[in-house]
Scaffold this motif. Structure first.
Motif, PDB file in Angstrom:
ATOM      1  N   MET A 112      25.401  31.897  42.636  1.00 25.71           N
ATOM      2  CA  MET A 112      25.575  32.684  41.412  1.00 25.71           C
ATOM      3  C   MET A 112      26.953  33.339  41.455  1.00 25.71           C
ATOM      4  O   MET A 112      27.260  34.085  42.385  1.00 25.71           O
ATOM      5  CB  MET A 112      24.469  33.733  41.284  1.00 25.71           C
ATOM      6  N   ILE A 113      27.786  33.021  40.460  1.00 24.99           N
ATOM      7  CA  ILE A 113      29.148  33.553  40.433  1.00 24.99           C
ATOM      8  C   ILE A 113      29.403  34.324  39.149  1.00 24.99           C
ATOM      9  O   ILE A 113      28.699  34.166  38.152  1.00 24.99           O
ATOM     10  CB  ILE A 113      30.212  32.446  40.604  1.00 24.99           C
ATOM     11  N   CYS A 114      30.420  35.160  39.197  1.00 22.02           N
ATOM     12  CA  CYS A 114      30.844  35.979  38.069  1.00 22.02           C
ATOM     13  C   CYS A 114      32.225  35.478  37.646  1.00 22.02           C
ATOM     14  O   CYS A 114      33.162  35.516  38.445  1.00 22.02           O
ATOM     15  CB  CYS A 114      30.908  37.436  38.509  1.00 22.02           C
ATOM     16  N   SER A 115      32.341  35.003  36.401  1.00 21.08           N
ATOM     17  CA  SER A 115      33.578  34.347  35.971  1.00 21.08           C
ATOM     18  C   SER A 115      33.881  34.667  34.494  1.00 21.08           C
ATOM     19  O   SER A 115      33.182  34.171  33.619  1.00 21.08           O
ATOM     20  CB  SER A 115      33.442  32.827  36.140  1.00 21.08           C
ATOM     21  N   PRO A 116      34.909  35.488  34.247  1.00 22.08           N
ATOM     22  CA  PRO A 116      35.795  36.200  35.167  1.00 22.08           C
ATOM     23  C   PRO A 116      35.007  37.198  36.021  1.00 22.08           C
ATOM     24  O   PRO A 116      33.920  37.611  35.652  1.00 22.08           O
ATOM     25  CB  PRO A 116      36.772  36.922  34.255  1.00 22.08           C
ATOM     26  N   HIS A 117      35.628  37.575  37.129  1.00 19.73           N
ATOM     27  CA  HIS A 117      34.911  38.356  38.117  1.00 19.73           C
ATOM     28  C   HIS A 117      34.985  39.861  37.846  1.00 19.73           C
ATOM     29  O   HIS A 117      36.054  40.426  37.639  1.00 19.73           O
ATOM     30  CB  HIS A 117      35.465  38.075  39.515  1.00 19.73           C
ATOM     31  N   ASN A 118      33.818  40.466  37.853  1.00 21.67           N
ATOM     32  CA  ASN A 118      33.666  41.908  37.766  1.00 21.67           C
ATOM     33  C   ASN A 118      33.153  42.381  39.120  1.00 21.67           C
ATOM     34  O   ASN A 118      32.083  41.939  39.554  1.00 21.67           O
ATOM     35  CB  ASN A 118      32.638  42.232  36.669  1.00 21.67           C
ATOM     36  N   PRO A 119      33.919  43.196  39.878  1.00 20.46           N
ATOM     37  CA  PRO A 119      34.962  44.103  39.405  1.00 20.46           C
ATOM     38  C   PRO A 119      36.406  43.721  39.760  1.00 20.46           C
ATOM     39  O   PRO A 119      37.313  44.488  39.433  1.00 20.46           O
ATOM     40  CB  PRO A 119      34.605  45.380  40.153  1.00 20.46           C
ATOM     41  N   VAL A 120      36.674  42.607  40.448  1.00 18.15           N
ATOM     42  CA  VAL A 120      38.030  42.414  40.980  1.00 18.15           C
ATOM     43  C   VAL A 120      39.007  41.824  39.961  1.00 18.15           C
ATOM     44  O   VAL A 120      40.184  41.659  40.267  1.00 18.15           O
ATOM     45  CB  VAL A 120      38.036  41.559  42.276  1.00 18.15           C
ATOM     46  N   GLY A 121      38.517  41.496  38.755  1.00 17.92           N
ATOM     47  CA  GLY A 121      39.424  41.091  37.686  1.00 17.92           C
ATOM     48  C   GLY A 121      40.045  39.728  37.823  1.00 17.92           C
ATOM     49  O   GLY A 121      41.078  39.453  37.190  1.00 17.92           O
TER      50      GLY A 121
END
Length: 391
Positions: A171-180
């Motif tokens: 499971m990924i966050c794209s764009p990534h929260n919190p590193v931007g």
């Protein structure tokens, strides 16, 4: 209407609107002078076309059971084709109340109790919560930070955890929260390749897709070769158009078997999506608000540049992570020599509320997340206050 600097500078008074960001903060802290630079929504009025759509629904005078169907999915498909160049059809779409609901539905449908789910902390807190609440195991592969301050996925470690059988989904966050980070095509292709090699599903939260700053561009997971057999994309108009309180999102998957498994899970849990106001607002957002969004992105880019410059001058020991996407800045305060509790206490004493880094995992110790989605005057005042304790 011109969606220019003056429009976004004007902002909107949200106190008394029962919003979590302002009213919830004041209720929690008892401090009416606190500036909310935390929860991820923005202090701008939503696009006028959305208000007009809501007024149209209000004029009906009665709100019985609502038809929710192809025209809503069609608006979503057209928007993603227009703004991001990705193609999918209405029959690949399930509607859900919010992205976190979609995340949990996907986990329940595509993994089993006890399965490990691989995530990349520091990452949005509900990633952890959703896995644990559904009796799955969190498998961490922390992001790594380069000399330039940018974070990257540790692909070698991810491969090890998949090869060992420790993780049964990614499971990924794209764009990534919190590193931007806005992940590039090569990075996403590598993740898809790993999921294909070890035959695991890939769940991708793309709620911040519209907040990618030039010259970068968003790459939807569904556009990556090989992803359509195993990827689930979660998206919503909620962040982009500041309509999270209306509760409307989408689950998009091109694999019919996976889609049906998620549909069945939603049916079993009684999850329904089709609020008349939410549907009308979302259709308007996806069809009539491009000019508003373009103006917003120009304004946010200026806010980002202003904040970076201000912190370099007045808080030089705070390390600012390069912001490629989102309106959420990831700030490394470890050089200040404070404990995490001291850091949060000092910022609160300066009458600023930020999101503490540990919400995103243990890797967030000594970090804070700052929301710059607000009028410039509010951002400037918050930074001035922070400089008194972090400078």
């Amino acid at each position: 209407m011109e969606f220019d600097k003056a429009y976004f500078d004007a902002g909107i008074d949200r106190v008394g609107t029962e919003c979590e960001k302002w009213d919830g903060m004041i209720e929690e802290t008892g401090d009416a002078d606190m500036l909310p630079m935390w929860v991820a929504d923005m202090d701008f009025p939503s696009a006028p076309a959305i208000a007009k759509a809501l007024e149209g629904v209000l004029s009906w005078g009665t709100w019985g059971y609502t038809i929710a169907g192809e025209k809503d999915a069609a608006a979503l498909c057209a928007y993603w084709a227009r703004r991001h160049g990705v193609q999918f059809s209405p029959d690949a779409v399930l509607m859900s109340p919010c992205v976190v609901t979609g995340m949990r539905v996907a986990l329940r449908a595509l993994t089993k109790e006890g399965d490990g789910v691989l995530i990349n902390p520091p990452v949005y807190g509900p990633f952890f919560q959703s896995i644990k609440a559904n009796n799955r195991r969190v498998v961490e592969s922390p992001l790594v930070r380069g000399a330039d301050g940018r974070f990257a996925m540790n692909l070698a470690e991810m491969e090890e955890k998949l090869a060992s059988g420790e993780a049964k989904a990614v499971m990924i966050c794209s764009p990534h929260n919190p590193v931007g980070r806005s992940w590039d095509e090569n990075e996403l292709s590598a993740v898809v390749g790993l999921c294909a090699r070890f035959d695991v599903p890939l769940i991708c939260d793309e709620i911040h897709a519209d907040f990618v700053y030039a010259p970068k561009k968003h790459h939807c997971i569904l556009s990556v070769p090989g992803a359509q057999d195993r990827a689930v994309m979660l998206c919503a108009a909620s962040k982009t158009f500041n309509v999270a309180g209306l509760q409307q999102s989408s689950i998009v998957c091109k694999n019919p078997e996976m889609l049906e498994a998620m549909r069945s899970e939603m049916e079993a849990a009684g999850v329904r999506s089709g609020n008349a106001f939410a549907l009308a607002a979302t259709r308007a957002a996806y069809t009539d608000c491009d000019a508003w969004l373009d103006g917003l992105m120009a304004y946010l880019a200026d806010n980002r540049d202003f904040a970076v410059k201000y912190m370099a001058e007045h808080m030089p020991r705070v390390r600012v992570t390069p912001l490629e996407a989102t309106y959420l800045m990831w700030l490394d305060c470890t050089a200040l020599g404070m404990t995490h509790s001291e850091l949060m206490e000092k910022i609160a004493a300066a009458h600023v509320k930020v999101t503490e880094g540990t919400f995103f995992g243990a890797q967030g110790e000594g970090f804070i997340r700052l929301n710059i989605g607000c009028p410039r005057a509010q951002l400037a005042l918050a930074l001035e206050r922070m400089a008194t304790v972090l400078g």
